[in-house]
Write an enzyme that holds these catalytic residues in place. Structure first.
Site, PDB file in Angstrom:
ATOM      1  N   LYS A  79       7.449  -6.949  -2.660  1.00 33.91           N
ATOM      2  CA  LYS A  79       7.912  -5.559  -2.667  1.00 33.91           C
ATOM      3  C   LYS A  79       8.110  -5.088  -1.224  1.00 33.91           C
ATOM      4  O   LYS A  79       7.299  -5.405  -0.348  1.00 33.91           O
ATOM      5  CB  LYS A  79       6.874  -4.686  -3.385  1.00 33.91           C
ATOM      6  CG  LYS A  79       7.313  -3.255  -3.673  1.00 33.91           C
ATOM      7  CD  LYS A  79       6.203  -2.504  -4.430  1.00 33.91           C
ATOM      8  CE  LYS A  79       6.581  -1.083  -4.786  1.00 33.91           C
ATOM      9  NZ  LYS A  79       5.496  -0.369  -5.499  1.00 33.91           N
ATOM     10  N   SER A 154       7.180   2.247  -9.493  1.00 41.28           N
ATOM     11  CA  SER A 154       8.050   2.072  -8.350  1.00 41.28           C
ATOM     12  C   SER A 154       8.424   0.624  -8.039  1.00 41.28           C
ATOM     13  O   SER A 154       9.415   0.380  -7.363  1.00 41.28           O
ATOM     14  CB  SER A 154       7.380   2.670  -7.116  1.00 41.28           C
ATOM     15  OG  SER A 154       6.212   1.946  -6.787  1.00 41.28           O
ATOM     16  N   SER A 178       2.674   1.767 -10.933  1.00 42.44           N
ATOM     17  CA  SER A 178       3.873   1.154 -10.345  1.00 42.44           C
ATOM     18  C   SER A 178       3.991  -0.344 -10.535  1.00 42.44           C
ATOM     19  O   SER A 178       5.037  -0.914 -10.235  1.00 42.44           O
ATOM     20  CB  SER A 178       3.943   1.474  -8.854  1.00 42.44           C
ATOM     21  OG  SER A 178       4.383   2.790  -8.678  1.00 42.44           O
TER      22      SER A 178
END
Lengths: 485, 480, 93
Positions: A79, A154, A178
């Protein structure tokens, strides 16, 4: 079966048998990226050369008869809010669109020690603030199961990459859901470990008391391998726990006999889709059939977790994001009169709308006159929520719920109303407030969209969650289904 | 005319001389090329986390003990949020509602009376970087930022508003500095900024309970400017009130050149630091065993040492106070005493010639070219009669200039005292023959004349003649 | 009730320059969000300890040791404006 849809442990077996090479695996994944990335848009940065170089090194090690760790040569995405030395790290924000960290996050270091092949940096909601990846400062990521739908957020890019075969595993971060919510939306396994189980050093902070790094994988076995690689105490993170990390592979046991599972009624009543409820109830019967004892229970303060979360997280974020001012790195607005002007212009132009909204909210609740009514109150109710979980875990080994009240929603469906978007986190945020581990495992489909089953445990009981999820996985085949792209 | 009482409280910031910074392993050393003593943590790069330097906590406890504070059982760090380009994170990790120590005091001496000055609190925090302006802050087109100092550990020590004059404030600060230097945790150099002091100043009508509106005075870089700035500010406030005006609560900066305080203009923004508990650091539980183990590091403090000098060495209170004002001076004194056991002699020399030369050469006593052992050897040579007291002063100057020991200098320069009666008799007789007037004056009872005659012998021997012997010879030759 | 002037004050504290339109949107949205959170105020929490940390960890320290500094070229590599060894910013006042 295409190489890019195999799991890490399957690939590892083939690598050891020399039936395939790590270079072939990575070529397969990068070819896959080439063919589907335009429609998924999971990545912000690709690191093909780096991945191929590592793959070659792993092949050399295997060729030389040297032992290689379980994740060696496996294509894994990171990420983009996790710092990678020499590789642009943006948190999907224009304000650090060009930031190249001079250091590696501890998880990145640990994974490098396993000789993983890093495929690239994945898209997210700007600074991990969002539940759909629509808040990325650059572009939205699409759900591989339905391109009209969001992948969740997210960590939408990481979840979508794993689901679409654009990486075998991925790393994400979870502040209020997330990891688990996008895992559920994209039909993959995701776990938010216990707060303090994985070092946060190098994770670009959103809300420090809630943030935790965790993996996305295609099955529970890979999840255990990833946890083995990233868990453990880090002297660079004061909030990292000095605990002994077990070998999570030992928890991959097909057995839930006598396991006491509680189902908080608050999770099953509030605005949950009828189809989702049905799937969850089916999952419960399956676990019962395997010998688990399932009972209804209650977390009386669960309903307060949304306000508590949306007071604490923005408050911490307003401070964590103060450093983006255009002085040391990232974007700086040109033509400012003086330094205050430069700060104001840089931050206004560099941050997106949701980030600004949360900075405003967080600044407000910490400001003089409001601290006690909002922030302090939230900290107190956080205690009550934690106590609810403590009480429940006196009776139950595991708590069970849907990961989300409904499957992936469509683009634009919730962007108009921030509150509506916040409500999509309602089932995942309490786990962060309580600091406990939460795992989402695929448990079925509604209209072709995946549904996730959330398992929650006591602090540092990841092993137990893995065992229950593994048992569940053994008698289902959801994890073997892949989207058509 | 209305009588006013001055009310002053001081906020002192102290840089600790640990090896590494408070939250990361970068060096704290002063100077150095800009932005070279930095790492991702003290630069506030995205993703970094702080870890507390244990030595900082122990130094804080040590200072708190020296200042008679209560050490907290439970303490934590908080974030103080405000924007300034010398702050890498735009928040400062500090301590808010649970500082490491509270409720201490120190004693100052005013006209022979002891006065207790309360210490409200002591807490730990990180220093900021440094801004360099081209010209002044108001005329520079841009500023440069150096983060070498960012993250250097600071102690903030806040006094009660117990100080009643600028002079008291200065004495308090001097005493604080002395105590802290004794603990050895800081250099306390105001000029280099390792000791910084802000003051809260107000005045109130004599006899009133209630405090007047205060101003905060910054930018006082020496003890002298502290007293000057406060004196100015007090009279400014009295003048404003005297003209029927009101004091505005504001921050003012001391302008050394103009000798006045000026308000610092700030953006129209009420100070709202939005303190909240630092989520990246865990709280501290300070066990009493830990406090006691730190207490063992506590040296004898200046008050105790001064009392001991008066009691054990029979020194006057004033002398003992001067000798113990810095640990280095007292250590020097005691090292000298170890080699030469006359406290009065040693004390006189240190307070006299030694201090004079240190001052004129702008040296601290720990930089003194004359070691305590060498100084003691000078006293011994003096006692043995090898040199005269007058020559001793010459030798000492030479020791100070060259760092050589007393014996070597005496030998090299041929300064050994002439105590040989035969050679001195010859010179004495010559002087008697050449100065009949003085001889007859002396014979007729004018003792002063003897001084002149002895002086002539000293002149002839370049001061090396043993003065007692010369006196004796004159008396014999003239009076007998 | 949050007023536009509150939003302006908070924006200054947070160093955000907002357009008039943004000010209006944030005023409305902050009111909506905090209004929705009013339910918290009904909870009795007088004797509840606030939880700043979910962990029961205390006294995490490092030893006072100097370690490697960041190489100079890395320190300023990401800097938008520099002058030799320093970060450069517009005038302070």
């Amino acid at each position: 079966m295409s190489l890019y849809y195999l799991t890490a442990h399957e690939l590892h077996d083939l690598l050891l048998k020399k039936e395939i090479s790590a270079v072939e695996v990575n070529e397969a994944v990068f070819d896959r990226i080439e063919s589907v990335e335009d429609s998924v848009k999971a990545y912000l940065t690709l690191t093909r050369d780096q991945a191929m170089k590592t793959a070659q090194e792993v092949d050399d090690m295997i060729g030389a008869g040297r032992p290689v760790p379980p994740l060696a040569g496996i294509p894994i995405a990171i990420k983009d809010n996790i710092c990678t030395e020499g590789v642009r790290t943006t948190a999907a924000s224009k304000i650090i669109y060009n930031f190249i960290p001079p250091y590696d996050a501890t998880v990145v270091k640990k994974l490098a020690g396993q000789h993983i092949a890093m495929t690239g940096k994945t898209n997210l909601d700007e600074f991990a603030m969002g539940s759909s990846t629509e808040n990325s400062g650059f572009f939205a990521t699409h759900n591989p199961w339905d391109r009209e739908c969001v992948p969740g957020g997210s960590s939408g890019g990481s979840a979508a990459a794993v689901a679409a075969g654009e990486s075998v595993c991925a790393i994400g971060s979870d502040t209020g859901g997330s990891i688990r919510q996008p895992a559920a939306f994209c039909g993959v396994v995701g776990i938010k470990p216990t707060y303090g189980a994985v070092s946060r050093y190098g994770l670009i902070a959103f809300a420090s008391s809630l943030d935790q790094i965790g993996p996305f994988t295609r099955d529970v076995t890979d999840c255990a391998l990833m946890l083995n690689a990233i868990c453990g105490h880090d002297p660079l993170d004061s909030t990292s726990s000095p605990y002994e990390v077990p070998d999570f592979r030992r928890c991959l046991v097909n057995d839930v006999k006598g396991l006491k599972i509680g189902v908080p009624r608050e999770y099953m009543s509030e605005g949950i889709d009828a189809d989702v409820r049905q799937i969850i109830e089916k999952a419960m019967s399956l676990l019962e059939l395997n010998g688990a004892r399932i009972e209804e229970t209650s977390l009386p303060h669960l309903g307060f977790s949304l306000p508590v979360y949306y007071l604490i997280a923005p408050a911490e974020a307003s401070s964590n994001l103060a450093r983006y001012d255009g002085v040391r790195y990232g974007f700086r607005s040109a033509g400012a009169q003086d330094v205050v002007d430069m700060f104001m212009k840089t931050r206004s132009q560099g941050f997106g709308a949701e980030v600004k909204r949360r900075i405003m909210l967080g600044t407000y609740v910490l400001s003089a006159g409001y601290y006690d009514a909002y922030y302090l109150k939230a900290l107190k109710v956080r205690t009550l929520i934690k106590e609810d979980f403590n009480n429940a875990f006196e009776k139950f080994d595991i708590l069970l719920s849907p990961t989300t009240p409904s499957p992936a929603f469509r683009f634009g469906e919730k962007t108009g109303d921030p509150l509506k978007m916040y409500l999509s986190d309602v089932f995942t945020i309490a786990v962060n407030l309580a600091g406990i581990p939460g795992l989402s495992v695929p448990c079925g489909f509604v209209n072709g969209l995946p549904v996730g089953l959330q398992l929650m445990g006591r602090p540092f009981s990841e092993g137990k969650l893995l065992q229950a999820a593994y048992t569940f996985e053994q008698c289902t085949d959801h994890h073997r289904k892949h989207p058509e792209l | 005319m209305t009588q006013y009482e001055t009310v002053i409280g001081l906020e002192v910031h102290l840089e600790l001389k640990t090896d590494s910074k408070i939250f990361c392993s970068s060096s704290t050393s002063f100077g150095g090329k800009p932005n070279t003593h930095v790492c991702p943590v003290c630069l506030g790069l995205p993703g970094v986390l702080p870890v507390v330097n244990k030595k900082v906590v122990e130094d804080a406890i040590l200072v708190a003990l020296a200042l008679n504070c209560r050490i907290a059982e439970f303490s934590k760090f908080d974030r103080k949020n405000y924007y300034y380009p010398d702050m890498p994170k735009n928040y400062q990790i500090s301590q808010y509602d649970l500082p490491i120590a509270l409720n201490g005091y120190l004693e100052i001496e005013l006209d022979g009376e002891l006065k207790k000055i309360g210490i409200t609190r002591l807490h730990m925090e990180e220093d900021t970087g440094k801004l360099v302006h081209q010209g002044t802050i108001t005329t520079t087109p841009f500023s440069l930022v150096d983060y070498n100092r960012a993250g250097v550990p600071l102690l903030e020590i806040v006094s009660e508003p117990d100080l009643r004059s600028p002079e008291e404030a200065r004495i308090y600060l001097e005493k604080l500095k002395s105590i802290i230097q004794y603990t050895g945790v800081s250099d306390c150099r105001m000029e280099e900024g390792s000791l910084r002091c802000d003051a809260n100043v107000s005045v109130r009508q004599l006899g009133k309970e209630e405090f007047g509106t205060k101003t905060e005075i910054k930018n006082m870089n020496s003890f002298r400017s502290l007293q000057k700035a406060l004196t100015y500010e007090v009279s400014r406030q009295i003048e404003v009130l005297g003209e029927g005006g009101r004091i505005v609560q504001e921050t003012r900066t001391w302008d050394e050149g103009q000798g006045i305080t000026l308000p610092i203009r700030s953006k129209e923004e009420a100070h709202d630091y939005r303190y909240f508990p630092e989520p990246d650091l865990v709280p501290m539980i300070i066990e009493r065993e830990w406090v006691e183990s730190v207490r063992k590091r506590l040296p004898e403090l200046p008050d105790a040492r001064r009392e001991r000098y008066v009691r054990d060495y029979g020194l006057p209170v004033y002398d003992a106070g001067v000798l113990t004002s810095t640990k280095e001076m007292a250590d020097y004194f005691e090292a000298c005493l170890n080699a030469y056991s006359s406290p009065k002699t040693v004390s006189n020399w240190i307070m006299g010639d030694l201090s004079r030369l240190l001052n004129s050469n702008n040296l601290e006593i720990n930089e003194c070219p004359v070691s305590p052992v060498n100084l003691a050897s000078l006293f011994k040579i003096l006692d043995e009669g090898t040199i005269s007291g007058k020559i001793a002063k010459v030798v000492f100057e030479e020791m100070f200039a060259t760092g050589k020991d007393a014996g070597t200098i005496v030998k090299e320069k041929g300064l050994v005292q002439i105590s040989d009666e035969e050679s001195l008799t010859a010179i004495v007789e010559e002087v008697i023959a050449g100065n009949p007037k003085s001889v007859s004056d002396y014979r007729s009872g004018k003792d002063k004349a003897l001084g002149f005659l002895v002086g002539q012998v000293m002149k002839a021997t370049k001061g090396k003649a043993n003065p007692e012997l010369v006196n004796k010879l004159f008396k014999e030759k003239i009076l007998n | 009730m949050i007023k536009k002037s509150d939003v302006e004050h908070v924006a200054l504290l947070a160093r955000l320059e907002l357009t008039d339109n943004e000010k209006e949107i944030y005023t409305r949205q902050l009111n909506d969000i905090l209004g929705h959170f009013e339910s918290l105020q009904e909870l009795e929490t007088t004797n509840v300890e606030p939880m700043a940390h979910v962990l029961s960890l205390f006294n995490v320290f490092r030893e006072d040791k100097v370690d490697r500094h960041l190489p100079s070229e890395n320190v300023l590599a990401n800097c938008p404006d520099r002058d030799e060894d320093c970060f450069r910013v517009p005038k302070i006042v």
